[in-house]
Design an enzyme around this catalytic site. Structure first.
Site, PDB file in Angstrom:
ATOM      1  N   VAL A 265       0.831  -1.193   0.000  1.00  0.00           N
ATOM      2  CA  VAL A 265       0.000   0.000   0.000  1.00  0.00           C
ATOM      3  C   VAL A 265       0.873   1.253   0.000  1.00  0.00           C
ATOM      4  O   VAL A 265       2.091   1.190   0.153  1.00  0.00           O
ATOM      5  CB  VAL A 265      -0.941   0.031   1.229  1.00  0.00           C
ATOM      6  CG1 VAL A 265      -1.937  -1.117   1.169  1.00  0.00           C
ATOM      7  CG2 VAL A 265      -0.141  -0.005   2.538  1.00  0.00           C
ATOM      8  N   SER A 266       0.242   2.393  -0.137  1.00  0.00           N
ATOM      9  CA  SER A 266       0.938   3.666  -0.030  1.00  0.00           C
ATOM     10  C   SER A 266       1.355   3.894   1.418  1.00  0.00           C
ATOM     11  O   SER A 266       0.575   3.648   2.342  1.00  0.00           O
ATOM     12  CB  SER A 266       0.022   4.808  -0.472  1.00  0.00           C
ATOM     13  OG  SER A 266      -0.369   4.674  -1.813  1.00  0.00           O
TER      14      SER A 266
ATOM     15  N   HIS B 106       4.864   5.732 -11.076  1.00  0.00           N
ATOM     16  CA  HIS B 106       5.056   4.437 -11.741  1.00  0.00           C
ATOM     17  C   HIS B 106       5.798   4.589 -13.072  1.00  0.00           C
ATOM     18  O   HIS B 106       6.636   5.467 -13.225  1.00  0.00           O
ATOM     19  CB  HIS B 106       3.726   3.706 -11.910  1.00  0.00           C
ATOM     20  CG  HIS B 106       3.024   3.402 -10.616  1.00  0.00           C
ATOM     21  ND1 HIS B 106       3.695   3.123  -9.445  1.00  0.00           N
ATOM     22  CD2 HIS B 106       1.700   3.350 -10.316  1.00  0.00           C
ATOM     23  CE1 HIS B 106       2.817   2.892  -8.481  1.00  0.00           C
ATOM     24  NE2 HIS B 106       1.615   3.029  -8.976  1.00  0.00           N
TER      25      HIS B 106
END
Length: 266
Positions: free
Chosen positions: A56-57, A152
């Site tokens: 997760v972030s 990304h």
């Protein structure tokens, strides 16, 4: 056998780290039901408690730490690897009267944008909207979005595509905090119990070691999952986001998480 629900993104750093685990490590007592999703979707699933283990972030960690335990390995953290605030045209200046499109409300990228904005724009409230990370980039390319934060694989193609760099948000974070950029982290549900969590951690480390032992960084699995079918971009992505902190975030990584948490609205 213990069956667990795993959530990771399709980005090359996640598939690089987790490929051996996803395909099954010989002799493992864990089996996995895997969900591949955008990082904001994974954040939301963990907020709802729908996954046992997830990448997760780091920005969502303070919101889930009651139910999830931070794992010291399997994350995305380092130097020179932060999100980029880009404009649809090159050159261009930041337009405070226009919306900035962010890749998900709970992403670290969104937090780093707010961190930069608060430090540089005189205490005003930014105009923002949210979209999936690939939609942010596509909106810049077609002129729908004036400016947005890119993460990304798209981080490596903006110059080729004629977009403008307004701010390297990671470089700004490093200059302000003297800490690595805490992008993503792996978490496990506390209710699994410590013995299972330790087994998960060991399996992530083994999967990462297996990936590093290969002659070629990019496999068919990683290539199939990636947003950009270009091995050179995929390799750049892996080398940038899979770092020594991925093996173990250590004291510097935990310090970075503490600093970031101060900017999360609980």
């Amino acid at each position: 056998m213990t069956r667990l629900r795993l959530g990771i993104s399709t980005c090359p750093n996640d598939t690089f780290i987790y490929e051996a685990l996803v395909h099954g490590i010989p002799g493992s007592k864990l089996t996995w039901d895997v969900t591949f999703a955008d990082v904001q979707t994974l954040n939301e699933k963990v907020l709802r408690g729908e996954l046992d283990v997830a990448k997760v972030s780091c920005g969502v960690l303070p919101l889930v730490q009651k139910d999830y335990q931070l794992l010291p390995c399997g994350g995305a953290m380092g130097y020179g690897c932060g999100p980029l605030l880009l404009s649809a045209k090159n050159p261009a200046a930041f337009q405070d009267d226009k919306e900035t499109v962010l890749p998900g409300k709970n992403t670290t990228a969104s937090l780093l944008f707010r961190f930069w904005y608060a430090k540089t724009q005189g205490g005003k409230t930014p105009q923002v909207s949210y979209a999936f990370f690939n939609e942010v980039y596509d909106g810049l390319l077609n002129g729908k979005n004036a400016q947005g934060v890119v993460i990304h694989e798209k981080r490596f193609t903006w110059q080729r595509d004629g977009l403008g760099l307004l701010m390297d948000l990671g470089a700004f974070w490093e200059a302000e905090t003297a800490s690595p950029i805490p992008l993503g982290c792996s978490v496990a549900k506390k209710s699994l119990g410590q013995s299972t969590i330790q087994a998960v951690e060991a399996e992530i480390r083994e999967s990462l070691a297996s990936a590093h032992s290969r002659l070629n960084l990019v496999t068919d699995f990683i290539r199939k999952m990636a947003q950009i079918p270009d091995d050179s971009v995929i390799e750049q992505h892996i080398r940038m986001f899979v770092t020594d902190f991925t093996r173990d975030m250590g004291v510097p990584g935990r310090k970075a998480l503490e600093i970031l948490a101060k900017h999360v609205v609980l």
